[in-house]
Write a protein that holds these residues in place. Structure first.
Motif, PDB file in Angstrom:
ATOM      1  N   PHE A 298       0.832  -1.207   0.000  1.00  0.00           N
ATOM      2  CA  PHE A 298       0.000   0.000   0.000  1.00  0.00           C
ATOM      3  C   PHE A 298       0.867   1.258   0.000  1.00  0.00           C
ATOM      4  O   PHE A 298       0.618   2.204  -0.759  1.00  0.00           O
ATOM      5  CB  PHE A 298      -0.936   0.001   1.205  1.00  0.00           C
ATOM      6  CG  PHE A 298      -1.608   1.322   1.447  1.00  0.00           C
ATOM      7  CD1 PHE A 298      -2.562   1.809   0.562  1.00  0.00           C
ATOM      8  CD2 PHE A 298      -1.266   2.100   2.555  1.00  0.00           C
ATOM      9  CE1 PHE A 298      -3.178   3.049   0.772  1.00  0.00           C
ATOM     10  CE2 PHE A 298      -1.871   3.326   2.777  1.00  0.00           C
ATOM     11  CZ  PHE A 298      -2.829   3.805   1.881  1.00  0.00           C
ATOM     12  N   LEU A 299       1.893   1.285   0.837  1.00  0.00           N
ATOM     13  CA  LEU A 299       2.752   2.470   0.905  1.00  0.00           C
ATOM     14  C   LEU A 299       3.568   2.664  -0.371  1.00  0.00           C
ATOM     15  O   LEU A 299       3.987   3.789  -0.680  1.00  0.00           O
ATOM     16  CB  LEU A 299       3.681   2.379   2.110  1.00  0.00           C
ATOM     17  CG  LEU A 299       3.022   2.592   3.476  1.00  0.00           C
ATOM     18  CD1 LEU A 299       4.029   2.357   4.600  1.00  0.00           C
ATOM     19  CD2 LEU A 299       2.416   3.986   3.585  1.00  0.00           C
ATOM     20  N   LEU A 300       3.807   1.595  -1.101  1.00  0.00           N
ATOM     21  CA  LEU A 300       4.492   1.712  -2.393  1.00  0.00           C
ATOM     22  C   LEU A 300       3.592   2.294  -3.464  1.00  0.00           C
ATOM     23  O   LEU A 300       4.071   2.870  -4.451  1.00  0.00           O
ATOM     24  CB  LEU A 300       4.992   0.344  -2.856  1.00  0.00           C
ATOM     25  CG  LEU A 300       6.170  -0.267  -2.094  1.00  0.00           C
ATOM     26  CD1 LEU A 300       6.360  -1.720  -2.510  1.00  0.00           C
ATOM     27  CD2 LEU A 300       7.458   0.527  -2.329  1.00  0.00           C
ATOM     28  N   SER A 301       2.300   2.169  -3.281  1.00  0.00           N
ATOM     29  CA  SER A 301       1.351   2.529  -4.328  1.00  0.00           C
ATOM     30  C   SER A 301       1.021   4.025  -4.318  1.00  0.00           C
ATOM     31  O   SER A 301       1.132   4.694  -3.279  1.00  0.00           O
ATOM     32  CB  SER A 301       0.058   1.728  -4.156  1.00  0.00           C
ATOM     33  OG  SER A 301      -0.741   2.313  -3.130  1.00  0.00           O
ATOM     34  N   PRO A 302       0.583   4.561  -5.464  1.00  0.00           N
ATOM     35  CA  PRO A 302       0.150   5.953  -5.520  1.00  0.00           C
ATOM     36  C   PRO A 302      -1.042   6.241  -4.611  1.00  0.00           C
ATOM     37  O   PRO A 302      -1.313   7.401  -4.296  1.00  0.00           O
ATOM     38  CB  PRO A 302      -0.229   6.141  -6.996  1.00  0.00           C
ATOM     39  CG  PRO A 302       0.546   5.098  -7.735  1.00  0.00           C
ATOM     40  CD  PRO A 302       0.591   3.930  -6.803  1.00  0.00           C
ATOM     41  N   ARG A 303      -1.748   5.203  -4.176  1.00  0.00           N
ATOM     42  CA  ARG A 303      -2.902   5.403  -3.288  1.00  0.00           C
ATOM     43  C   ARG A 303      -2.486   5.962  -1.923  1.00  0.00           C
ATOM     44  O   ARG A 303      -3.326   6.464  -1.179  1.00  0.00           O
ATOM     45  CB  ARG A 303      -3.648   4.086  -3.087  1.00  0.00           C
ATOM     46  CG  ARG A 303      -4.326   3.559  -4.341  1.00  0.00           C
ATOM     47  CD  ARG A 303      -5.443   4.468  -4.801  1.00  0.00           C
ATOM     48  NE  ARG A 303      -6.195   3.887  -5.911  1.00  0.00           N
ATOM     49  CZ  ARG A 303      -7.187   4.487  -6.535  1.00  0.00           C
ATOM     50  NH1 ARG A 303      -7.566   5.706  -6.154  1.00  0.00           N
ATOM     51  NH2 ARG A 303      -7.810   3.895  -7.529  1.00  0.00           N
ATOM     52  N   SER A 304      -1.198   5.880  -1.612  1.00  0.00           N
ATOM     53  CA  SER A 304      -0.714   6.405  -0.322  1.00  0.00           C
ATOM     54  C   SER A 304       0.086   7.695  -0.523  1.00  0.00           C
ATOM     55  O   SER A 304       0.929   8.041   0.309  1.00  0.00           O
ATOM     56  CB  SER A 304       0.163   5.360   0.374  1.00  0.00           C
ATOM     57  OG  SER A 304       1.307   5.059  -0.406  1.00  0.00           O
ATOM     58  N   SER A 305      -0.189   8.410  -1.588  1.00  0.00           N
ATOM     59  CA  SER A 305       0.639   9.558  -1.991  1.00  0.00           C
ATOM     60  C   SER A 305       0.756  10.659  -0.939  1.00  0.00           C
ATOM     61  O   SER A 305       1.713  11.426  -0.949  1.00  0.00           O
ATOM     62  CB  SER A 305       0.103  10.152  -3.298  1.00  0.00           C
ATOM     63  OG  SER A 305      -1.245  10.594  -3.125  1.00  0.00           O
ATOM     64  N   GLY A 306      -0.196  10.762  -0.032  1.00  0.00           N
ATOM     65  CA  GLY A 306      -0.141  11.803   0.989  1.00  0.00           C
ATOM     66  C   GLY A 306       0.625  11.405   2.235  1.00  0.00           C
ATOM     67  O   GLY A 306       0.736  12.194   3.184  1.00  0.00           O
ATOM     68  N   ILE A 307       1.159  10.189   2.268  1.00  0.00           N
ATOM     69  CA  ILE A 307       1.862   9.690   3.456  1.00  0.00           C
ATOM     70  C   ILE A 307       3.364   9.788   3.222  1.00  0.00           C
ATOM     71  O   ILE A 307       3.895   9.194   2.283  1.00  0.00           O
ATOM     72  CB  ILE A 307       1.463   8.238   3.767  1.00  0.00           C
ATOM     73  CG1 ILE A 307      -0.061   8.123   3.935  1.00  0.00           C
ATOM     74  CG2 ILE A 307       2.170   7.749   5.028  1.00  0.00           C
ATOM     75  CD1 ILE A 307      -0.547   6.700   4.135  1.00  0.00           C
ATOM     76  N   ASN A 308       4.048  10.541   4.069  1.00  0.00           N
ATOM     77  CA  ASN A 308       5.490  10.732   3.920  1.00  0.00           C
ATOM     78  C   ASN A 308       6.122  10.928   5.294  1.00  0.00           C
ATOM     79  O   ASN A 308       5.542  11.566   6.171  1.00  0.00           O
ATOM     80  CB  ASN A 308       5.775  11.951   3.035  1.00  0.00           C
ATOM     81  CG  ASN A 308       7.210  12.008   2.544  1.00  0.00           C
ATOM     82  OD1 ASN A 308       7.966  11.047   2.681  1.00  0.00           O
ATOM     83  ND2 ASN A 308       7.595  13.132   1.966  1.00  0.00           N
ATOM     84  N   ALA A 309       7.313  10.344   5.479  1.00  0.00           N
ATOM     85  CA  ALA A 309       8.075  10.466   6.720  1.00  0.00           C
ATOM     86  C   ALA A 309       7.303   9.922   7.922  1.00  0.00           C
ATOM     87  O   ALA A 309       7.368  10.471   9.012  1.00  0.00           O
ATOM     88  CB  ALA A 309       8.481  11.925   6.959  1.00  0.00           C
TER      89      ALA A 309
END
Length: 266
Positions: free
Chosen positions: A230-241
């Motif tokens: 999930f974190l690799l996917s564009p669906r998690s684009s707002g998740i960082n650091a």
């Protein structure tokens, strides 16, 4: 429907040890999603083992304690002519041989080697792959559910995982100067893997975790792999650091009535 939007994306998965490892589960899920997976492993003998699990995939030897091998891996990826959309850093090492020592007795050489392999390697690989990464690539490492619990048997790896967690923030900030590459961690509770089996007293800790977790069973490696993908996917684009804790609510349940009674012998 390609909900995760990973079909055709190129992902580097580092650290497959065997079929039970987190990296192996992640690799299988990515292939099911239609991603193109490059695997990197520590040694030639490991490459031969992993080739049996993923016979149609590109598998490269890279010992992250050797900068020249990290650079060679980057050149290999660059030679494909395709941008890299993600990196999975599932690499850690601690020397647990011999009798367990108190934390204050940790040997300098053991601590520094563990930092190099388990933490600095994320920085070194990210830097080497800088020109290979797609502008919106996602880098995911594997940490632990908490670095604030002084588990005696886990020892000096706790502070090293804390350094890994902190590094995510600094990598996200420094890469933001020229890209939108994201850096996150999946932070699982106790898992049943071959690597964890090498930690002294781990089985007892694992069985205790199952007592504390509300659902009565520990986190499965597949559950961790699902979160990585999930974190690799564009669906998690707002998740960082960020560190995504996967502990099946163990952290909320230390004062479970049954656990407390068992500890007090009542």
């Amino acid at each position: 429907m390609d909900y995760l939007q990973l079909a055709g994306k190129s992902i580097l998965v580092m650290g497959v040890a065997n079929r039970k490892s987190v990296a192996a589960h992640v690799g299988r899920l990515l292939l099911e999603e239609g991603a193109e997976v490059i695997f990197s492993v520590r040694s030639e003998s490991r490459r031969e083992q992993v080739a049996k699990l993923f016979p149609d995939s590109d598998i490269v030897v890279c010992d992250v304690e050797r900068q020249e091998e990290i650079d060679a891996l980057a050149e290999h990826v660059k030679a494909s002519g395709k941008p890299l959309h993600g990196i999975v850093h599932s690499i850690a090492f601690a020397n647990y041989s011999g009798e367990p020592a108190s934390f204050h007795e940790t040997r300098r050489e053991d601590f520094l080697q563990a930092v190099d392999v388990s933490c600095y390697s994320l920085m070194a690989v990210s830097n080497a792959m800088r020109d290979c990464l797609d502008r919106q690539a996602s880098v995911v490492t594997i940490s632990i559910s908490t670095t604030r619990m002084a588990a005696e048997n886990y020892g000096y790896m706790g502070p090293i995982k804390a350094a890994l967690d902190s590094s995510l923030c600094f990598l996200a900030k420094s890469f933001s100067a020229f890209s939108e590459v994201r850096f996150n961690a999946v932070c699982p509770g106790l898992l049943k893997t071959s690597a964890s089996a090498g930690i002294p007293g781990y089985v007892d800790s694992y069985l205790f975790a199952e007592k504390v977790i509300p659902r009565g069973r520990a986190v499965a490696t597949e559950e961790v792999a699902n979160s990585v993908v999930f974190l690799l996917s564009p669906r998690s684009s707002g998740i960082n650091a960020q560190g995504l804790v996967i502990d099946a609510a163990m952290a909320i349940n230390y004062f479970d009535r049954g656990v407390v009674r068992g500890a007090l012998g009542s």
